[in-house]
Design a protein around this motif. Sequence first.
Motif, PDB file in Angstrom:
ATOM      1  N   TYR A  84     -34.384 -12.179  69.868  1.00 34.85           N
ATOM      2  CA  TYR A  84     -34.110 -13.606  70.094  1.00 34.85           C
ATOM      3  C   TYR A  84     -34.452 -14.485  68.898  1.00 34.85           C
ATOM      4  O   TYR A  84     -34.656 -15.686  69.040  1.00 34.85           O
ATOM      5  CB  TYR A  84     -34.826 -14.145  71.337  1.00 34.85           C
ATOM      6  CG  TYR A  84     -34.153 -13.807  72.637  1.00 34.85           C
ATOM      7  CD1 TYR A  84     -32.780 -13.939  72.803  1.00 34.85           C
ATOM      8  CD2 TYR A  84     -34.901 -13.359  73.715  1.00 34.85           C
ATOM      9  CE1 TYR A  84     -32.177 -13.616  73.998  1.00 34.85           C
ATOM     10  CE2 TYR A  84     -34.299 -13.043  74.926  1.00 34.85           C
ATOM     11  CZ  TYR A  84     -32.937 -13.177  75.056  1.00 34.85           C
ATOM     12  OH  TYR A  84     -32.344 -12.863  76.250  1.00 34.85           O
ATOM     13  N   ALA A  85     -34.545 -13.919  67.722  1.00 35.24           N
ATOM     14  CA  ALA A  85     -34.900 -14.691  66.532  1.00 35.24           C
ATOM     15  C   ALA A  85     -33.711 -15.523  66.054  1.00 35.24           C
ATOM     16  O   ALA A  85     -32.563 -15.075  66.061  1.00 35.24           O
ATOM     17  CB  ALA A  85     -35.356 -13.756  65.421  1.00 35.24           C
ATOM     18  N   SER A  86     -34.015 -16.706  65.601  1.00 37.16           N
ATOM     19  CA  SER A  86     -33.002 -17.556  64.968  1.00 37.16           C
ATOM     20  C   SER A  86     -32.829 -17.104  63.520  1.00 37.16           C
ATOM     21  O   SER A  86     -33.631 -16.314  62.998  1.00 37.16           O
ATOM     22  CB  SER A  86     -33.466 -19.012  64.992  1.00 37.16           C
ATOM     23  OG  SER A  86     -34.590 -19.175  64.117  1.00 37.16           O
ATOM     24  N   ALA A  87     -31.827 -17.639  62.859  1.00 37.46           N
ATOM     25  CA  ALA A  87     -31.638 -17.335  61.436  1.00 37.46           C
ATOM     26  C   ALA A  87     -32.867 -17.752  60.636  1.00 37.46           C
ATOM     27  O   ALA A  87     -33.297 -17.043  59.727  1.00 37.46           O
ATOM     28  CB  ALA A  87     -30.382 -18.025  60.903  1.00 37.46           C
ATOM     29  N   ASP A  89     -35.993 -17.924  61.735  1.00 39.76           N
ATOM     30  CA  ASP A  89     -37.062 -16.953  62.019  1.00 39.76           C
ATOM     31  C   ASP A  89     -36.856 -15.678  61.203  1.00 39.76           C
ATOM     32  O   ASP A  89     -37.802 -15.120  60.644  1.00 39.76           O
ATOM     33  CB  ASP A  89     -37.084 -16.573  63.503  1.00 39.76           C
ATOM     34  CG  ASP A  89     -37.391 -17.732  64.434  1.00 39.76           C
ATOM     35  OD1 ASP A  89     -38.070 -18.696  64.004  1.00 39.76           O
ATOM     36  OD2 ASP A  89     -36.942 -17.675  65.600  1.00 39.76           O
ATOM     37  N   ASN A 110     -27.152 -10.906  67.544  1.00 41.24           N
ATOM     38  CA  ASN A 110     -26.500 -12.201  67.383  1.00 41.24           C
ATOM     39  C   ASN A 110     -27.058 -13.168  68.422  1.00 41.24           C
ATOM     40  O   ASN A 110     -27.539 -12.712  69.464  1.00 41.24           O
ATOM     41  CB  ASN A 110     -24.988 -12.055  67.564  1.00 41.24           C
ATOM     42  CG  ASN A 110     -24.281 -11.938  66.240  1.00 41.24           C
ATOM     43  OD1 ASN A 110     -24.903 -11.929  65.195  1.00 41.24           O
ATOM     44  ND2 ASN A 110     -22.975 -11.840  66.291  1.00 41.24           N
ATOM     45  N   GLY A 112     -28.539 -14.834  65.844  1.00 45.99           N
ATOM     46  CA  GLY A 112     -29.424 -14.971  64.687  1.00 45.99           C
ATOM     47  C   GLY A 112     -29.068 -14.084  63.508  1.00 45.99           C
ATOM     48  O   GLY A 112     -29.062 -14.537  62.361  1.00 45.99           O
ATOM     49  N   MET A 115     -25.910 -15.259  61.800  1.00 45.40           N
ATOM     50  CA  MET A 115     -26.176 -16.543  61.152  1.00 45.40           C
ATOM     51  C   MET A 115     -26.993 -16.353  59.883  1.00 45.40           C
ATOM     52  O   MET A 115     -26.764 -17.039  58.879  1.00 45.40           O
ATOM     53  CB  MET A 115     -26.850 -17.491  62.127  1.00 45.40           C
ATOM     54  CG  MET A 115     -25.924 -17.916  63.260  1.00 45.40           C
ATOM     55  SD  MET A 115     -26.754 -18.881  64.534  1.00 45.40           S
ATOM     56  CE  MET A 115     -27.026 -20.405  63.653  1.00 45.40           C
TER      57      MET A 115
END
Length: 169
Positions: A84-87, A89, A110, A112, A115
């Motif tokens: 669940y990491a964002s770009a 993170d 995806n 993250g 991205m």
Amino acid sequence: MARTLVIIRHAKAEHVEGRDDHGRALAGQGRRDAPVIGRWLSSQDVSVQVAVVSSARRTQETYRLLAAELPGAPDPVVTDDVYYASAGDLLEIVRALPPEATSAAIVGHNPGIGMLANALDDGASAVEGTERMRAGFPTSSVAVFSVDGDWATIDPGGARLVGYTVARG
């Protein structure tokens, strides 16, 4: 010193009603595709010294199957931080890679992971498939970047895409 960063989206996972997302296994197609990732990386002479892998079952299975095809692949560093990491993170994870490592892989999810690949891309590459990467980063996507400088100083737009494929077996 140029470094190599490999960004991988896990292979196709099963969709079982009622199963928690974290525990989803690879589907048959994913089990066929994951080794193709390793063979493609090997054919591109890409080696990996450090592999950071999401704690989700499908990412760990993807890495295990691709690593079996990639000579010298290291044991993975499995972490919840990629799940669940964002770009942003994920960029922090890249910046925290061991400074002595000249090559690394991140295996994640995806949106993250796709991205991150698009954020790092300096836009100057003529690699075939770049438009597909920018359009969605499907399962079994692999983007290989050349990074000048240290991991700790990488910024968006700070890497050159040198290879991309969607591995299908």
